[in-house]
Design a protein around this motif. Structure first.
Motif, PDB file in Angstrom:
ATOM      1  N   GLY A   1       7.509  23.233   1.758  1.00 27.74           N
ATOM      2  CA  GLY A   1       8.371  22.442   2.625  1.00 27.74           C
ATOM      3  C   GLY A   1       7.719  21.262   3.288  1.00 27.74           C
ATOM      4  N   ALA A   2       6.577  20.786   2.755  1.00 28.06           N
ATOM      5  CA  ALA A   2       5.956  19.588   3.313  1.00 28.06           C
ATOM      6  C   ALA A   2       6.851  18.380   3.064  1.00 28.06           C
ATOM      7  N   ALA A   3       6.727  17.363   3.920  1.00 26.75           N
ATOM      8  CA  ALA A   3       7.529  16.150   3.793  1.00 26.75           C
ATOM      9  C   ALA A   3       6.904  15.240   2.736  1.00 26.75           C
ATOM     10  N   PRO A   4       7.653  14.877   1.688  1.00 29.29           N
ATOM     11  CA  PRO A   4       7.053  14.116   0.586  1.00 29.29           C
ATOM     12  C   PRO A   4       7.041  12.606   0.781  1.00 29.29           C
ATOM     13  N   VAL A   5       5.961  11.994   0.305  1.00 24.26           N
ATOM     14  CA  VAL A   5       5.896  10.552   0.099  1.00 24.26           C
ATOM     15  C   VAL A   5       6.283  10.326  -1.359  1.00 24.26           C
ATOM     16  N   VAL A   6       7.386   9.644  -1.581  1.00 28.78           N
ATOM     17  CA  VAL A   6       7.900   9.432  -2.929  1.00 28.78           C
ATOM     18  C   VAL A   6       7.656   7.981  -3.322  1.00 28.78           C
TER      19      VAL A   6
ATOM     20  N   ALA B   1       3.945  11.516  -4.370  1.00 28.13           N
ATOM     21  CA  ALA B   1       2.540  11.088  -4.438  1.00 28.13           C
ATOM     22  C   ALA B   1       1.677  11.762  -3.385  1.00 28.13           C
ATOM     23  N   GLY B   2       2.312  12.393  -2.397  1.00 27.62           N
ATOM     24  CA  GLY B   2       1.584  13.025  -1.311  1.00 27.62           C
ATOM     25  C   GLY B   2       2.550  13.461  -0.236  1.00 27.62           C
ATOM     26  N   THR B   3       2.033  13.670   0.964  1.00 30.86           N
ATOM     27  CA  THR B   3       2.868  14.110   2.070  1.00 30.86           C
ATOM     28  C   THR B   3       2.653  13.196   3.274  1.00 30.86           C
ATOM     29  N   TRP B   4       3.543  13.321   4.273  1.00 29.84           N
ATOM     30  CA  TRP B   4       3.430  12.511   5.471  1.00 29.84           C
ATOM     31  C   TRP B   4       3.768  13.344   6.693  1.00 29.84           C
ATOM     32  N   ARG B   5       3.311  12.862   7.823  1.00 31.21           N
ATOM     33  CA  ARG B   5       3.690  13.455   9.098  1.00 31.21           C
ATOM     34  C   ARG B   5       3.544  12.403  10.177  1.00 31.21           C
ATOM     35  N   VAL B   6       4.339  12.570  11.239  1.00 35.44           N
ATOM     36  CA  VAL B   6       4.232  11.686  12.399  1.00 35.44           C
ATOM     37  C   VAL B   6       3.233  12.295  13.357  1.00 35.44           C
ATOM     38  N   HIS B   7       2.239  11.515  13.739  1.00 33.45           N
ATOM     39  CA  HIS B   7       1.233  11.958  14.702  1.00 33.45           C
ATOM     40  C   HIS B   7       1.064  10.857  15.733  1.00 33.45           C
ATOM     41  N   GLY B   8       1.501  11.135  16.952  1.00 31.03           N
ATOM     42  CA  GLY B   8       1.465  10.097  17.977  1.00 31.03           C
ATOM     43  C   GLY B   8       2.403   8.964  17.611  1.00 31.03           C
ATOM     44  N   ASP B   9       1.858   7.752  17.562  1.00 30.85           N
ATOM     45  CA  ASP B   9       2.678   6.603  17.207  1.00 30.85           C
ATOM     46  C   ASP B   9       2.414   6.142  15.773  1.00 30.85           C
TER      47      ASP B   9
ATOM     48  N   THR C   1      -1.083  11.371   3.155  1.00 34.26           N
ATOM     49  CA  THR C   1      -2.219  12.036   2.520  1.00 34.26           C
ATOM     50  C   THR C   1      -2.642  11.338   1.234  1.00 34.26           C
ATOM     51  N   CYS C   2      -1.881  10.324   0.805  1.00 33.20           N
ATOM     52  CA  CYS C   2      -2.148   9.714  -0.496  1.00 33.20           C
ATOM     53  C   CYS C   2      -2.666   8.293  -0.346  1.00 33.20           C
ATOM     54  N   HIS C   3      -3.445   7.868  -1.330  1.00 29.60           N
ATOM     55  CA  HIS C   3      -3.926   6.494  -1.399  1.00 29.60           C
ATOM     56  C   HIS C   3      -2.887   5.655  -2.138  1.00 29.60           C
ATOM     57  N   LEU C   4      -2.583   4.480  -1.633  1.00 22.70           N
ATOM     58  CA  LEU C   4      -1.597   3.602  -2.243  1.00 22.70           C
ATOM     59  C   LEU C   4      -2.245   2.284  -2.650  1.00 22.70           C
ATOM     60  N   VAL C   5      -1.748   1.725  -3.756  1.00 20.10           N
ATOM     61  CA  VAL C   5      -2.220   0.408  -4.174  1.00 20.10           C
ATOM     62  C   VAL C   5      -1.511  -0.651  -3.328  1.00 20.10           C
ATOM     63  N   ASP C   6      -1.936  -1.916  -3.475  1.00 16.80           N
ATOM     64  CA  ASP C   6      -1.456  -2.971  -2.586  1.00 16.80           C
ATOM     65  C   ASP C   6       0.062  -3.094  -2.561  1.00 16.80           C
ATOM     66  N   ALA C   7       0.699  -3.115  -3.730  1.00 15.48           N
ATOM     67  CA  ALA C   7       2.151  -3.264  -3.778  1.00 15.48           C
ATOM     68  C   ALA C   7       2.843  -2.095  -3.090  1.00 15.48           C
ATOM     69  N   ASP C   8       2.306  -0.884  -3.296  1.00 16.03           N
ATOM     70  CA  ASP C   8       2.885   0.296  -2.659  1.00 16.03           C
ATOM     71  C   ASP C   8       2.668   0.262  -1.152  1.00 16.03           C
TER      72      ASP C   8
ATOM     73  N   SER D   1       3.475   3.102  13.225  1.00 13.95           N
ATOM     74  CA  SER D   1       2.619   2.315  12.348  1.00 13.95           C
ATOM     75  C   SER D   1       2.128   3.199  11.208  1.00 13.95           C
ATOM     76  N   LEU D   2       1.760   2.571  10.106  1.00 15.46           N
ATOM     77  CA  LEU D   2       1.293   3.285   8.923  1.00 15.46           C
ATOM     78  C   LEU D   2      -0.190   3.587   9.041  1.00 15.46           C
ATOM     79  N   ARG D   3      -0.532   4.852   8.714  1.00 15.73           N
ATOM     80  CA  ARG D   3      -1.946   5.258   8.651  1.00 15.73           C
ATOM     81  C   ARG D   3      -2.190   5.899   7.297  1.00 15.73           C
ATOM     82  N   THR D   4      -3.141   5.366   6.557  1.00 16.79           N
ATOM     83  CA  THR D   4      -3.459   5.891   5.231  1.00 16.79           C
ATOM     84  C   THR D   4      -4.871   6.465   5.239  1.00 16.79           C
ATOM     85  N   PRO D   5      -5.196   7.302   4.268  1.00 20.14           N
ATOM     86  CA  PRO D   5      -6.546   7.894   4.221  1.00 20.14           C
ATOM     87  C   PRO D   5      -7.629   6.833   4.107  1.00 20.14           C
TER      88      PRO D   5
END
Length: 362
Positions: free
Chosen positions: A307-312, A318-326, A331-338, A358-362
């Protein structure tokens, strides 16, 4: 020769069909398309698919005014459904007639031929609902014949309540929070009743292919068989009935099927980079099933099953996401266009949740 498609093209069309691109006019349109939406995360799942998402609580408002209903359906859980189409899926779920099993007859002490009278008592008790389940228990006690079943409602036993829901006698009350209540599905103006099984089955097959195609009979087994216990023999018969209206397509060497009327639209779809953030157990994943590697790569299956929240990304988890603070942590690495698409999606998510993110990536 079967028309050829790319997987990315097919998934891009499905993103549009499920209102993740473009958006629907209202909650009922979203839920009609998807068949049913898990109560878990339903507001985000539905509002993400609206052209004008509005304020949080849209699903709750739609339940209160009867545009949606809440009942037991897929995989034994509580789902939000559209009253005009819910009956077809409930007909499939009721087809197994679980209440006629010997174990049920012996445990609950109700013979199959007594169920019509029992259902009539229950329908009468909820007719002016929503009512607390104790009201149904009181009605059963007053009639004496079924008084021994009153505890199943007084201390609600979901297992026993489900056959009444599947046969269209009850739905759950509209409030997502607070005590459990029951009411008649007819409280929703658009309630269309429970159609005959031989009408409901082919309709459900076509609706699945329109929303989740291109697909195979195995996908249907998972959705309507695993999800509603519709039975493989019935599913094979219903597939055969609608097959003249289907078209086979070749998707990178894999055979799948579409409703023929959709074939030109799918063939004309031009994929574009899309990043979508969805709640856990979303129909994008659950509709084809977590075993479908088109949508859920093997390395993501455990997270999706839990039941993790998916990044599609372009239709694929491609991975999962969660809101933490603001921030929204991926959990996934994205290329520039993504990354550009992901920032736009995070901005949309912030609007849906009513906060700056705001977006936070690994």
């Amino acid at each position: 020769m079967a028309p050829t498609l790319t997987r990315r093209q097919a998934l891009a069309w499905r993103l549009g069909r499920q209102h993740l691109v473009g958006g629907a006019s209202g909650p009922a349109e979203v839920v009609r398309t998807l068949a049913a939406v898990s109560v878990f995360g339903s507001d985000l799942a539905v509002r993400r698919r609206l052209a004008s998402p509005g304020e949080p609580g849209e699903v709750q408002r739609a339940l209160r005014d009867g545009r949606l209903v809440r009942t037991f359906s897929f995989r034994g859980s509580v789902q939000v459904m559209a009253p005009e189409t819910a009956g077809a899926y409930l007909a499939l779920r009721a087809a197994g007639r679980q209440w006629e099993l010997r174990s049920w007859v012996e445990h609950y002490r109700v013979r199959p031929e007594e169920w019509p009278d029992l259902r009539e008592v229950v329908r009468g008790a909820v007719a002016d609902g929503p009512v607390v389940p104790q009201a149904v228990a009181d009605a059963l006690t007053a009639g004496r014949r079924f008084a021994h079943l009153a505890p199943q409602f007084a201390e609600p036993n979901p297992t026993f309540l489900k056959p009444f829901a599947w046969q269209g006698d009850i739905v759950l009350g509209p409030e997502l929070d607070g005590p459990l209540t029951l009411q008649s599905p007819a409280a929703s103006p658009a309630w269309a009743g429970i159609p005959p099984l031989d009408m409901a089955g082919p309709r459900a097959v076509l609706d699945y292919l329109r929303a989740y195609g291109p697909a195979t009979p195995a996908h249907l087994d998972d959705w309507l068989g695993g999800g509603l216990s519709a039975g493989r023999a019935r599913l094979r018969r219903w597939w055969a009935e609608v097959e003249p209206g289907l078209v086979e397509v070749d998707v990178e060497g894999e055979r799948r099927w579409l409703v023929a009327d959709d074939a030109d639209e799918v063939a004309g779809t031009r994929p574009a980079t899309r990043v979508v953030l969805l709640p856990g157990k979303d129909d994008w994943v659950m509709g084809p099933g977590t075993k479908d590697t088109w949508v859920v790569p093997p390395e993501q299956r455990t997270a999706m099953t839990r039941g993790a929240a998916p990044v599609v990304v372009d239709g694929v988890v491609a991975g999962t996401w969660r809101v933490h603070g603001d921030g929204v942590e991926l959990t996934c690495h994205l290329v520039d266009a993504d990354l550009a698409a992901a920032r736009a999606e995070v901005s949309l998510l912030g609007g849906l949740l009513g906060r700056d993110l705001s977006l936070r990536t690994p």
